[in-house]
Design a protein around this motif. Sequence first.
Motif, mmCIF file in Angstrom:
data_model
loop_
_atom_site.group_PDB
_atom_site.id
_atom_site.type_symbol
_atom_site.label_atom_id
_atom_site.label_comp_id
_atom_site.label_asym_id
_atom_site.label_seq_id
_atom_site.Cartn_x
_atom_site.Cartn_y
_atom_site.Cartn_z
ATOM 1 N N VAL A 94 31.711 34.955 102.525
ATOM 2 C CA VAL A 94 30.311 35.174 102.894
ATOM 3 C C VAL A 94 29.426 35.177 101.650
ATOM 4 N N THR A 95 29.901 35.780 100.594
ATOM 5 C CA THR A 95 29.129 35.827 99.348
ATOM 6 C C THR A 95 28.911 34.428 98.785
ATOM 7 N N PHE A 96 29.950 33.600 98.841
ATOM 8 C CA PHE A 96 29.821 32.220 98.362
ATOM 9 C C PHE A 96 28.749 31.491 99.155
ATOM 10 N N ALA A 97 28.768 31.656 100.467
ATOM 11 C CA ALA A 97 27.767 31.005 101.307
ATOM 12 C C ALA A 97 26.360 31.481 100.949
ATOM 13 N N ALA A 98 26.209 32.788 100.752
ATOM 14 C CA ALA A 98 24.895 33.343 100.420
ATOM 15 C C ALA A 98 24.374 32.818 99.091
ATOM 16 N N ASN A 99 25.274 32.604 98.144
ATOM 17 C CA ASN A 99 24.887 32.120 96.816
ATOM 18 C C ASN A 99 24.685 30.610 96.766
ATOM 19 N N ASN A 100 25.232 29.893 97.758
ATOM 20 C CA ASN A 100 25.172 28.428 97.762
ATOM 21 C C ASN A 100 24.836 27.908 99.172
ATOM 22 N N PRO A 101 23.703 28.311 99.733
ATOM 23 C CA PRO A 101 23.427 27.985 101.142
ATOM 24 C C PRO A 101 23.394 26.493 101.452
ATOM 25 N N GLY A 102 22.740 25.711 100.608
ATOM 26 C CA GLY A 102 22.663 24.281 100.867
ATOM 27 C C GLY A 102 24.018 23.612 100.819
ATOM 28 N N LEU A 103 24.803 23.948 99.824
ATOM 29 C CA LEU A 103 26.126 23.357 99.671
ATOM 30 C C LEU A 103 27.077 23.848 100.760
ATOM 31 N N PHE A 104 26.923 25.100 101.164
ATOM 32 C CA PHE A 104 27.761 25.630 102.232
ATOM 33 C C PHE A 104 27.461 24.905 103.540
ATOM 34 N N ARG A 105 26.182 24.661 103.805
ATOM 35 C CA ARG A 105 25.834 23.925 105.022
ATOM 36 C C ARG A 105 26.424 22.514 104.989
ATOM 37 N N LEU A 106 26.435 21.917 103.803
ATOM 38 C CA LEU A 106 27.004 20.569 103.693
ATOM 39 C C LEU A 106 28.461 20.538 104.126
ATOM 40 N N ILE A 107 29.287 21.466 103.628
ATOM 41 C CA ILE A 107 30.719 21.406 103.932
ATOM 42 C C ILE A 107 31.006 21.734 105.385
ATOM 43 N N CYS A 108 29.979 22.175 106.118
ATOM 44 C CA CYS A 108 30.139 22.454 107.550
ATOM 45 C C CYS A 108 29.697 21.283 108.418
ATOM 46 N N ARG A 109 29.122 20.254 107.807
ATOM 47 C CA ARG A 109 28.539 19.155 108.566
ATOM 48 C C ARG A 109 29.568 18.055 108.816
ATOM 49 N N VAL A 110 30.215 18.121 109.954
ATOM 50 C CA VAL A 110 31.230 17.135 110.320
ATOM 51 C C VAL A 110 30.632 15.726 110.372
ATOM 52 N N ASP A 111 29.368 15.620 110.720
ATOM 53 C CA ASP A 111 28.743 14.310 110.866
ATOM 54 C C ASP A 111 28.426 13.647 109.534
ATOM 55 N N LEU A 112 28.412 14.407 108.444
ATOM 56 C CA LEU A 112 28.017 13.860 107.147
ATOM 57 C C LEU A 112 29.185 13.638 106.199
ATOM 58 N N ILE A 113 30.353 14.166 106.544
ATOM 59 C CA ILE A 113 31.501 14.128 105.644
ATOM 60 C C ILE A 113 32.659 13.399 106.308
ATOM 61 N N ASP A 114 33.433 12.704 105.492
ATOM 62 C CA ASP A 114 34.642 12.058 105.998
ATOM 63 C C ASP A 114 35.771 13.083 105.992
ATOM 64 N N PHE A 115 35.993 13.731 107.134
ATOM 65 C CA PHE A 115 36.983 14.795 107.225
ATOM 66 C C PHE A 115 38.417 14.275 107.188
ATOM 67 N N LYS A 116 38.588 12.950 107.179
ATOM 68 C CA LYS A 116 39.932 12.376 107.089
ATOM 69 C C LYS A 116 40.260 11.894 105.681
ATOM 70 N N ASP A 117 39.304 12.065 104.773
ATOM 71 C CA ASP A 117 39.537 11.680 103.386
ATOM 72 C C ASP A 117 40.645 12.547 102.790
ATOM 73 N N GLU A 136 41.540 13.442 99.784
ATOM 74 C CA GLU A 136 41.134 14.412 98.755
ATOM 75 C C GLU A 136 40.366 15.565 99.387
ATOM 76 N N PHE A 137 39.546 15.257 100.396
ATOM 77 C CA PHE A 137 38.819 16.314 101.089
ATOM 78 C C PHE A 137 39.787 17.234 101.823
ATOM 79 N N ILE A 138 40.756 16.678 102.516
ATOM 80 C CA ILE A 138 41.742 17.484 103.246
ATOM 81 C C ILE A 138 42.464 18.421 102.292
ATOM 82 N N GLN A 139 42.891 17.892 101.158
ATOM 83 C CA GLN A 139 43.620 18.699 100.173
ATOM 84 C C GLN A 139 42.740 19.812 99.618
ATOM 85 N N ALA A 140 41.510 19.469 99.235
ATOM 86 C CA ALA A 140 40.612 20.454 98.626
ATOM 87 C C ALA A 140 40.237 21.551 99.612
#
Length: 205
Positions: free
Chosen positions: A97-120, A122-126
Amino acid sequence: MSSPERDKYHHGDLKTALIKAAENIIREEGVEGFTLRKAAKFAGVSPGAPSHHFNGTKGLLTAVAVRVFKRLGAELNALPLSGRAAQDLRTQAFGYVTFAANNPGLFRLICRVDLIDFKDPEFIQASFQALTQYAHAAAAYFGQEPPDLHKRAFRPHMASAMATAHGLAHMVIEGRPALLLETPDPASTFIETLLPAVLLATWPD
């Protein structure tokens, strides 16, 4: 762009420069304010460079998401272990929760299934490694086996643990603490004073 800058990019730094540029834009303007053209301008390269190196918007944003997950993982995996499953799970959720609060824009990005290739790959590993310690804490608390990257399966206890932290994170970055607290910084006050009690009520010792 100066000749030394061109030489630097020819030696492989261009992709990193574009990832950092995209991250800075999202940090400042949110993912809604991101465009490939802005990233190129921020990095000081031609407008076509992002598409050439990342095959478009999704490719670049996926690379940014990988970078964000690595940072999230570094923060969560650095949190202390108490040897008590409930405490360790609460510590991980608090860090999330603290990470999200400190990085709201970036946290929203990693939640956006429509904007990210979730089958990549390197992404799966990370993303998996970022939540490894969280997953182990949840598994220990619920008396279950921890997740295995190579044996993907739905685990109700992990879904429950993630939903709790994820919901609280979104509540904070969407400004909901302002409905509860009349302070200059409701989000910080909520995290510092109320979040520990919420997590204790969720996962008691």
